[in-house]
Design a protein around this motif. Structure first.
Motif, PDB file in Angstrom:
ATOM      1  N   THR A  39      -1.631   5.714   5.406  1.00  0.00           N
ATOM      2  CA  THR A  39      -1.548   6.331   4.084  1.00  0.00           C
ATOM      3  C   THR A  39      -2.242   7.682   4.144  1.00  0.00           C
ATOM      4  N   SER A  40      -2.056   8.480   3.104  1.00  0.00           N
ATOM      5  CA  SER A  40      -2.657   9.816   3.127  1.00  0.00           C
ATOM      6  C   SER A  40      -3.356  10.202   1.828  1.00  0.00           C
ATOM      7  N   ARG A  41      -3.084   9.495   0.725  1.00  0.00           N
ATOM      8  CA  ARG A  41      -3.622   9.925  -0.574  1.00  0.00           C
ATOM      9  C   ARG A  41      -4.452   8.865  -1.271  1.00  0.00           C
ATOM     10  N   ILE A  42      -3.927   7.650  -1.361  1.00  0.00           N
ATOM     11  CA  ILE A  42      -4.589   6.630  -2.171  1.00  0.00           C
ATOM     12  C   ILE A  42      -5.950   6.256  -1.607  1.00  0.00           C
ATOM     13  N   ARG A  43      -6.831   5.879  -2.510  1.00  0.00           N
ATOM     14  CA  ARG A  43      -8.125   5.369  -2.099  1.00  0.00           C
ATOM     15  C   ARG A  43      -7.969   3.912  -1.675  1.00  0.00           C
ATOM     16  N   LEU A  44      -8.914   3.448  -0.864  1.00  0.00           N
ATOM     17  CA  LEU A  44      -8.845   2.122  -0.259  1.00  0.00           C
ATOM     18  C   LEU A  44     -10.176   1.415  -0.464  1.00  0.00           C
ATOM     19  N   GLY A  45     -10.123   0.110  -0.745  1.00  0.00           N
ATOM     20  CA  GLY A  45     -11.387  -0.588  -0.928  1.00  0.00           C
ATOM     21  C   GLY A  45     -11.245  -2.076  -1.069  1.00  0.00           C
ATOM     22  N   THR A  46     -12.388  -2.718  -1.270  1.00  0.00           N
ATOM     23  CA  THR A  46     -12.461  -4.171  -1.447  1.00  0.00           C
ATOM     24  C   THR A  46     -12.993  -4.500  -2.830  1.00  0.00           C
ATOM     25  N   ALA A  69       0.825  -1.210   0.000  1.00  0.00           N
ATOM     26  CA  ALA A  69       0.000   0.000   0.000  1.00  0.00           C
ATOM     27  C   ALA A  69       0.859   1.259   0.000  1.00  0.00           C
ATOM     28  N   LYS A  70       1.913   1.259   0.809  1.00  0.00           N
ATOM     29  CA  LYS A  70       2.785   2.436   0.842  1.00  0.00           C
ATOM     30  C   LYS A  70       3.521   2.611  -0.481  1.00  0.00           C
ATOM     31  N   ALA A  71       3.956   1.499  -1.074  1.00  0.00           N
ATOM     32  CA  ALA A  71       4.614   1.589  -2.379  1.00  0.00           C
ATOM     33  C   ALA A  71       3.639   2.111  -3.427  1.00  0.00           C
ATOM     34  N   ALA A  72       2.404   1.607  -3.404  1.00  0.00           N
ATOM     35  CA  ALA A  72       1.396   2.071  -4.366  1.00  0.00           C
ATOM     36  C   ALA A  72       1.174   3.574  -4.232  1.00  0.00           C
ATOM     37  N   MET A  95     -11.690   7.326   9.211  1.00  0.00           N
ATOM     38  CA  MET A  95     -10.280   7.184   9.559  1.00  0.00           C
ATOM     39  C   MET A  95      -9.366   7.565   8.406  1.00  0.00           C
ATOM     40  N   SER A  96      -9.862   7.421   7.183  1.00  0.00           N
ATOM     41  CA  SER A  96      -9.059   7.731   5.996  1.00  0.00           C
ATOM     42  C   SER A  96      -9.275   9.148   5.490  1.00  0.00           C
ATOM     43  N   GLY A  97     -10.201   9.866   6.088  1.00  0.00           N
ATOM     44  CA  GLY A  97     -10.521  11.191   5.579  1.00  0.00           C
ATOM     45  C   GLY A  97     -11.330  11.157   4.304  1.00  0.00           C
ATOM     46  N   GLY A  98     -12.128  10.078   4.123  1.00  0.00           N
ATOM     47  CA  GLY A  98     -13.011  10.004   2.954  1.00  0.00           C
ATOM     48  C   GLY A  98     -12.368   9.396   1.734  1.00  0.00           C
ATOM     49  N   ARG A  99     -11.589   8.315   1.928  1.00  0.00           N
ATOM     50  CA  ARG A  99     -10.875   7.706   0.798  1.00  0.00           C
ATOM     51  C   ARG A  99     -11.326   6.278   0.503  1.00  0.00           C
ATOM     52  N   VAL A 100     -12.503   5.880   0.953  1.00  0.00           N
ATOM     53  CA  VAL A 100     -12.971   4.507   0.782  1.00  0.00           C
ATOM     54  C   VAL A 100     -13.879   4.386  -0.435  1.00  0.00           C
ATOM     55  N   ASP A 101     -13.687   3.302  -1.189  1.00  0.00           N
ATOM     56  CA  ASP A 101     -14.654   2.841  -2.189  1.00  0.00           C
ATOM     57  C   ASP A 101     -15.179   1.492  -1.699  1.00  0.00           C
ATOM     58  N   PHE A 102     -16.481   1.294  -1.771  1.00  0.00           N
ATOM     59  CA  PHE A 102     -17.115   0.122  -1.170  1.00  0.00           C
ATOM     60  C   PHE A 102     -17.573  -0.862  -2.241  1.00  0.00           C
ATOM     61  N   GLY A 103     -16.786  -1.930  -2.435  1.00  0.00           N
ATOM     62  CA  GLY A 103     -17.187  -3.001  -3.335  1.00  0.00           C
ATOM     63  C   GLY A 103     -17.899  -4.097  -2.570  1.00  0.00           C
ATOM     64  N   ILE A 104     -19.006  -4.585  -3.095  1.00  0.00           N
ATOM     65  CA  ILE A 104     -19.760  -5.638  -2.419  1.00  0.00           C
ATOM     66  C   ILE A 104     -20.360  -6.583  -3.447  1.00  0.00           C
ATOM     67  N   THR A 142      -7.882  -4.651   8.051  1.00  0.00           N
ATOM     68  CA  THR A 142      -6.703  -4.236   7.296  1.00  0.00           C
ATOM     69  C   THR A 142      -6.849  -2.806   6.783  1.00  0.00           C
ATOM     70  N   LEU A 143      -7.986  -2.510   6.164  1.00  0.00           N
ATOM     71  CA  LEU A 143      -8.162  -1.188   5.560  1.00  0.00           C
ATOM     72  C   LEU A 143      -8.241  -0.089   6.612  1.00  0.00           C
ATOM     73  N   GLY A 144      -8.783  -0.413   7.799  1.00  0.00           N
ATOM     74  CA  GLY A 144      -8.786   0.566   8.865  1.00  0.00           C
ATOM     75  C   GLY A 144      -7.374   0.935   9.291  1.00  0.00           C
ATOM     76  N   ALA A 145      -6.508  -0.075   9.367  1.00  0.00           N
ATOM     77  CA  ALA A 145      -5.117   0.200   9.720  1.00  0.00           C
ATOM     78  C   ALA A 145      -4.423   0.989   8.616  1.00  0.00           C
ATOM     79  N   LEU A 146      -4.650   0.596   7.362  1.00  0.00           N
ATOM     80  CA  LEU A 146      -4.010   1.298   6.247  1.00  0.00           C
ATOM     81  C   LEU A 146      -4.516   2.726   6.108  1.00  0.00           C
ATOM     82  N   ALA A 147      -5.740   2.964   6.560  1.00  0.00           N
ATOM     83  CA  ALA A 147      -6.281   4.328   6.505  1.00  0.00           C
ATOM     84  C   ALA A 147      -5.422   5.294   7.305  1.00  0.00           C
ATOM     85  N   ARG A 148      -4.808   4.807   8.380  1.00  0.00           N
ATOM     86  CA  ARG A 148      -3.977   5.658   9.226  1.00  0.00           C
ATOM     87  C   ARG A 148      -2.516   5.669   8.786  1.00  0.00           C
TER      88      ARG A 148
END
Length: 308
Positions: free
Chosen positions: A65-72, A22-25, A95-104, A57-63
């Motif tokens: 990272t600062s730019r990339i979006r996060l999702g499933t 995630a950090k590399a991305a 926790m991410s400041g609004g960077r989540v996309d929700f796949g279901i 996992t994504l909750g931890a990565l939210a804290r």
């Protein structure tokens, strides 16, 4: 064309490995980090050290990272009740400041349900439950502050829910629905999705699936734009030897990867990305099956992402 990194942790990846990816991305300029939502390995791999939960996992990565979006890609509706799932996703969005996309999606891998004691109803019921979950989750997120949310369905009932917490994104994270079903999936996407994704299909089949969703949107009278995307396994090398080395590392054959994924030299992969762009895809999810090979990400960023 946006490029997103997509991982399959159930095949064998600890949180520290996912954090490094995630950090590399983020550092390399990719648009997002996504992960699957599975609890059991697939194929001839050890799966060690064992599964990790997607939203933990994504909750931890939210804290971290600062730019990339996060999702499933994508959360299984069979794994969680819709109310608690709405809370978890809203919290990660905060926790991410609004960077989540929700796949279901419906959930499909029956063996993982058996392995961890999760009920696995038939396909029709899974689709019915998914539709109710979509109505509940988005309804909770969109309920005005100070109001309550009620729902009476076949499978779920909510009464006087305070509909909290609210996500950071107004109205909730963008909803992603994927799959290539001919009837139910296009209808659900037209009704509920902000993004429609076709996973691991060749260009001609992806085009047909996009067209089915476009037709469903027209039939439903939808005017809101839909984002169209695809997921493809990625295997890039500077030369044929490097392509083969990376293919061998993930247990795949180069000819098969060239036919069914984004494989080859950077020039070859750029050409194939152009094909998906012509079909209307705005975003590609690059399935990275060797999360320890960060040099692979660097190559893709330098020779493909930088040239798009």
């Amino acid at each position: 064309m946006r490029l997103r990194i997509f991982t399959e942790p159930q095949q064998g990846a600890a949180y520290e490995t996912l954090l490094a990816v995630a950090k590399a991305a983020e550092d390399l300029g990719f648009d997002a980090f996504f992960r699957s939502d599975h609890y059991l390995k697939m194929g001839d791999v050890s799966g060690e050290p064992g599964p990790t939960d997607s939203w933990v996992t994504l909750g931890a990565l939210a804290r971290e990272t600062s730019r990339i979006r996060l999702g499933t890609l994508v959360t299984a509706a069979t794994f969680r009740l819709p109310g608690p799932l709405a809370i978890s996703v809203a919290q990660v969005d905060q926790m991410s400041g609004g960077r989540v996309d929700f796949g279901i999606g419906t959930g499909w891998f029956d063996a993982e349900h058996t392995a961890y004691g999760i009920p696995f109803p038939g396909l029709r019921e899974r689709f019915e439950r998914l539709e109710e979950q979509l109505e509940i989750i988005t309804g909770l997120w969109r309920t005005p502050a100070g109001s309550t949310f009620d729902f009476e369905g076949r499978y779920y009932r909510l009464a006087e829910s305070p509909a909290l917490p609210k996500p950071a994104q107004d109205g909730g994270p963008p909803v992603l629905i994927g799959g290539v079903g001919a009837k139910r999936t296009p209808r659900l996407a037209a009704a509920h999705a902000d993004e429609y994704n076709v996973p691991f299909h060749q260009a001609k089949d992806t085009a047909a699936a996009f067209d089915r969703v476009r037709a469903a949107c027209r039939e439903a009278g939808r005017t809101k734009p839909m984002v169209y995307s695809a997921a493809q396994v990625v295997c890039v090398g500077r030369d044929e030897a490097e392509v083969k080395r990376r293919a061998d590392a993930i247990g795949r054959a180069v000819p098969e990867l060239r036919e069914n994924g984004l494989a080859g030299t950077p020039g070859e992969v750029l050409e194939k990305i152009g094909t998906f762009r012509e079909l209307g895809a705005e975003c590609l999810y690059l399935q990275v099956l060797d999360p320890h090979d960060l040099d692979h990400l660097e190559l893709v960023a330098a020779e493909i992402l930088a040239k798009l």
